[in-house]
Design a protein around this motif. Structure first.
Motif, PDB file in Angstrom:
ATOM      1  N   ARG A  21     -74.979 106.746  -4.260  1.00 41.01           N
ATOM      2  CA  ARG A  21     -75.401 105.928  -5.402  1.00 41.01           C
ATOM      3  C   ARG A  21     -76.324 104.855  -4.843  1.00 41.01           C
ATOM      4  N   ALA A  22     -77.568 104.867  -5.266  1.00 42.85           N
ATOM      5  CA  ALA A  22     -78.543 103.892  -4.781  1.00 42.85           C
ATOM      6  C   ALA A  22     -78.778 102.834  -5.856  1.00 42.85           C
ATOM      7  N   ASP A  23     -78.320 101.600  -5.588  1.00 42.34           N
ATOM      8  CA  ASP A  23     -78.542 100.495  -6.520  1.00 42.34           C
ATOM      9  C   ASP A  23     -79.916  99.861  -6.299  1.00 42.34           C
ATOM     10  N   VAL A  30     -82.298 103.551   1.127  1.00 42.10           N
ATOM     11  CA  VAL A  30     -81.373 102.853   0.234  1.00 42.10           C
ATOM     12  C   VAL A  30     -81.069 101.503   0.863  1.00 42.10           C
ATOM     13  N   ILE A  31     -81.341 100.440   0.125  1.00 39.28           N
ATOM     14  CA  ILE A  31     -81.093  99.087   0.620  1.00 39.28           C
ATOM     15  C   ILE A  31     -79.678  98.649   0.232  1.00 39.28           C
ATOM     16  N   GLN A  32     -79.296  98.877  -1.010  1.00 38.90           N
ATOM     17  CA  GLN A  32     -77.959  98.548  -1.514  1.00 38.90           C
ATOM     18  C   GLN A  32     -77.457  99.750  -2.298  1.00 38.90           C
ATOM     19  N   GLY A  33     -76.171 100.042  -2.163  1.00 37.03           N
ATOM     20  CA  GLY A  33     -75.583 101.151  -2.908  1.00 37.03           C
ATOM     21  C   GLY A  33     -74.222 101.493  -2.357  1.00 37.03           C
ATOM     22  N   ALA A  34     -73.868 102.761  -2.494  1.00 38.23           N
ATOM     23  CA  ALA A  34     -72.558 103.193  -2.027  1.00 38.23           C
ATOM     24  C   ALA A  34     -72.552 104.695  -1.796  1.00 38.23           C
ATOM     25  N   LEU A  35     -71.633 105.109  -0.929  1.00 36.07           N
ATOM     26  CA  LEU A  35     -71.344 106.517  -0.698  1.00 36.07           C
ATOM     27  C   LEU A  35     -69.921 106.742  -1.177  1.00 36.07           C
ATOM     28  N   PRO A  45     -69.501 101.133   1.033  1.00 33.83           N
ATOM     29  CA  PRO A  45     -70.679 100.370   0.624  1.00 33.83           C
ATOM     30  C   PRO A  45     -71.873 100.551   1.567  1.00 33.83           C
ATOM     31  N   ILE A  46     -73.057 100.426   0.996  1.00 30.05           N
ATOM     32  CA  ILE A  46     -74.298 100.361   1.772  1.00 30.05           C
ATOM     33  C   ILE A  46     -74.876  98.977   1.499  1.00 30.05           C
ATOM     34  N   GLU A  47     -75.001  98.167   2.557  1.00 31.78           N
ATOM     35  CA  GLU A  47     -75.526  96.813   2.421  1.00 31.78           C
ATOM     36  C   GLU A  47     -76.624  96.594   3.450  1.00 31.78           C
TER      37      GLU A  47
END
Length: 65
Positions: A21-23, A30-35, A45-47
């Motif tokens: 999920r790419a926010d 992807v800068i912010q999002g989640a796997l 989280p992706i931060e």
């Protein structure tokens, strides 16, 4: 994190595929999002372009949380 990286990543808990999920994106990153694990549902989280694939019990809460 490069979007193409999701193809080789797996859930550290049960080795199942992860769904991206790419926010916030910038090109193919992807800068912010989640796997999210497709089997157990755990969210990683992706931060700041970095996926945090530590098991839930080993993660530190984000500052300000």
């Amino acid at each position: 994190m490069k979007i193409s990286l999701v193809e080789i990543l797996a859930c550290p808990m049960d080795k199942s595929p992860l769904e991206l999920r790419a926010d916030e994106k910038n090109g193919d990153e992807v800068i912010q999002g989640a796997l999210t694990c497709t089997k157990c549902g755990e969210v990683y989280p992706i931060e700041d372009r970095i996926p945090n694939l530590l098991p839930p019990s080993a993660r530190k809460p984000a500052e300000g949380s």
